[in-house]
Enzyme design. Structure first.
Site, PDB file in Angstrom:
ATOM      1  N   ASP A   1      -0.059  -7.418   1.607  1.00  7.44           N
ATOM      2  CA  ASP A   1      -0.010  -6.627   2.025  1.00  7.44           C
ATOM      3  C   ASP A   1       1.583  -6.276   1.183  1.00  7.44           C
ATOM      4  O   ASP A   1       2.170  -6.029   2.295  1.00  7.44           O
ATOM      5  CB  ASP A   1      -0.506  -5.180   2.802  1.00  7.44           C
ATOM      6  CG  ASP A   1      -0.154  -3.855   2.660  1.00  7.44           C
ATOM      7  OD1 ASP A   1      -0.167  -3.522   1.595  1.00  7.44           O
ATOM      8  OD2 ASP A   1      -0.622  -3.401   3.774  1.00  7.44           O
TER       9      ASP A   1
ATOM     10  N   SER B   1       4.352   2.766   7.977  1.00  7.30           N
ATOM     11  CA  SER B   1       3.930   2.102   6.491  1.00  7.30           C
ATOM     12  C   SER B   1       5.694   1.096   5.911  1.00  7.30           C
ATOM     13  O   SER B   1       5.901   2.280   5.281  1.00  7.30           O
ATOM     14  CB  SER B   1       2.592   2.403   5.474  1.00  7.30           C
ATOM     15  OG  SER B   1       1.597   2.718   6.702  1.00  7.30           O
TER      16      SER B   1
ATOM     17  N   HIS C   1       0.913  -1.222   0.255  1.00  5.60           N
ATOM     18  CA  HIS C   1      -0.045  -0.043   0.171  1.00  5.60           C
ATOM     19  C   HIS C   1       0.456   1.260  -0.307  1.00  5.60           C
ATOM     20  O   HIS C   1      -0.103   2.120  -0.535  1.00  5.60           O
ATOM     21  CB  HIS C   1      -1.206  -0.467   1.130  1.00  5.60           C
ATOM     22  CG  HIS C   1      -0.159   0.587   2.491  1.00  5.60           C
ATOM     23  ND1 HIS C   1       0.162  -0.162   3.481  1.00  5.60           N
ATOM     24  CD2 HIS C   1       0.236   1.689   2.763  1.00  5.60           C
ATOM     25  CE1 HIS C   1       0.824   0.308   4.777  1.00  5.60           C
ATOM     26  NE2 HIS C   1       0.768   1.303   4.297  1.00  5.60           N
TER      27      HIS C   1
END
EC number: 3.4.21.-
Length: 487
Positions: free
Chosen positions: A339, A436, A283
């Protein structure tokens, strides 16, 4: 999370001159030049790669200068040089600013421009190996009537090192060292090959003989090439595991040498695998909440420090390709399955105390409830973007507790078997936007190294409850397949 520079030991200035001589004879001789006369230096190449840059790199170089650098290797060795970054003003036939590589037995090679520019002649991925034990790099820039820094060309960054005579195969090799052990009259030359510990380990070791160009033979006259493999998960400056407090702390240089800082659609993280792959979250490349994604978005990767400004000085590592797991669905905003992504760098990275890879998991015991691990990153902290690498010590949470926590809040996010959760509902923690793609690592007591068990994927808010991670173990086969060229 969504919604949820070691410089080579060189001098550019001649030791015999601290400035521009004022003598008339010198001015007449060099009147064609606008700046100082030629500067020279001599470098001694070593086993480990060292950096050589244009003056002031990565800042724009000045106009009207000439610098020559002679790189010399010990007796019995040659010099290898390869450019990692090259950005000179392009010109027809490189008649303007240029870099020239020359050594005995070969015609000089002149380069200018940038990769992909229609004008100029950049060196690209070509490597230069001297036929003797020395190589000269000459950097020339044309005089200009304009401001000397009024252009956007930053020059070059090159790596140089020693290689064995008759070297003919490409190496990524920060990894391989060679020690000459031949006596006068010996033919062929014998070289004791070894890997640069503790950053690499040998898959095949011993005294090898350079019998013919590009061929190494062992004592039994069997062909063998020394393979140096990166050592993963063993920082030279490991984190102190005896701390008892949870929460955020500032990382010391070398604590998390696998940590990458990425800039794609925003800041993110990642972890080095081997010497040319970055493990990250899908992502960060294809965000769930992005309405108008730009095509051919640039992917920037930085390594080697705990301070972002220092990482930027060390330079971006160009990405060759991006591989996103096929299970990732960008248009499913509440489903972060798959992911995970891999970034293959254009060049292998020389490993050292501040750049080392992390290991991959191989068993479920690394996910047992209560096991303490560490997550590091450059994410937001108390509403502010951090410029220093931070880390938190957090436990693997019981799966049922995380499920209950989501249900209590009536959250629609998918919590699949290919994910796990980390944190303590009663404790605040620091995983937030910008983290992230960074990894959660635990210590493997059996293998005695650090393992990346999770990738920061999603969460509800910052500093509260639990955070949810991509379970790396579920994707190890896919990771290895991509890295080995099978997927």
């Amino acid at each position: 999370m969504p919604g949820p520079r070691v410089w080579g030991k060189y001098l550019w200035r001649s030791p015999h001159s601290k400035g521009c001589p004022g003598a008339m004879w010198w001015l007449l001789l060099w009147g064609v030049l606008q700046a100082c006369p030629t500067r020279g230096s001599v470098l001694l190449a070593q086993e480990l790669p060292q950096q050589l840059t244009s003056p002031g790199y990565p800042e724009p170089y000045g106009k009207g200068q000439e610098s020559s650098t002679d790189i010399k290797a010990p007796e019995g060795f040659a010099v290898r040089l390869v450019f990692q970054d090259f950005d000179l003003e392009p010109s027809q036939d490189c008649a303007g600013d240029s870099v020239t590589i020359s050594f005995v037995g070969s015609d000089p090679s002149q380069f200018c421009g940038q990769q992909g520019s229609p004008l100029g002649r950049p060196p690209g991925q070509r490597e230069f190996v001297s036929s003797g034990r020395s190589l000269r790099l000459t950097f020339r820039t044309q005089p200009s009537s304009e401001n000397k820094t009024a252009h956007l060309h930053k020059g070059f960054l090159a790596l140089y090192q020693t290689v064995a005579v008759n070297y003919s195969q490409p190496i990524s090799e920060a990894s391989r060292g060679s020690e000459a052990i031949n006596a006068p009259g010996d033919n062929p030359a014998k070289v004791q090959n070894h890997c640069q510990e503790p950053y690499y380990q040998a898959a095949a070791a011993g005294a090898l003989t350079c019998a013919t160009p590009g061929t190494w033979k062992d004592r039994q006259d069997g062909e063998e090439v020394l393979q140096c493999m990166p050592v993963c998960g063993r920082p030279v400056t490991p984190i102190a595991q005896n701390q008892t407090t949870l929460g955020s702390s500032r990382a010391k240089l070398g604590n998390f040498p696998w940590q990458a800082f990425t800039s794609i659609h925003g800041r993110g993280g990642g972890a080095l695998l081997g010497d040319r792959w970055i493990l990250t979250a899908a992502h960060t490349i294809y965000p769930k909440d992005s309405v108008s994604l730009r095509k051919n978005q640039s992917v920037n990767v930085f390594l080697g420090h705990t301070a972002i400004d220092e990482m930027l000085k060390l330079g971006n590592h160009p990405v060759h390709r991006v591989v996103v797991h096929p299970d990732y669905r960008q248009n499913e905003s509440h489903n972060f399955s798959g992911d995970i992504a891999l970034l293959e760098l254009q060049h292998s990275i020389p490993l050292g105390p501040n750049v080392l890879p992390v290991c991959l998991p191989d068993n479920e015991t690394l996910y047992r409830s209560g096991l303490l691990g560490y997550v590091s990153g450059f994410g937001m902290e108390m509403g502010w973007l951090t410029t220093e690498l931070k880390y938190s010590r957090l436990p693997v949470a019981p799966r049922e507790a995380c499920n209950a926590w989501l249900q209590k809040r009536q959250r629609p996010e998918v919590f699949s078997d290919n994910m796990f959760c980390v944190g303590d509902e009663t404790q605040r923690h620091s995983v937030c936007q910008g983290d992230s793609g960074s990894v959660y690592v635990v210590w493997d007591n059996h293998a005695h190294h650090w393992v990346a068990t999770g990738i920061v994927s999603w969460g509800i808010g910052c500093g509260e409850g639990y955070d949810f991670y991509t379970k790396v173990l579920s994707y190890v086969d896919w990771i290895k397949g991509v890295m080995n060229g099978k997927n």
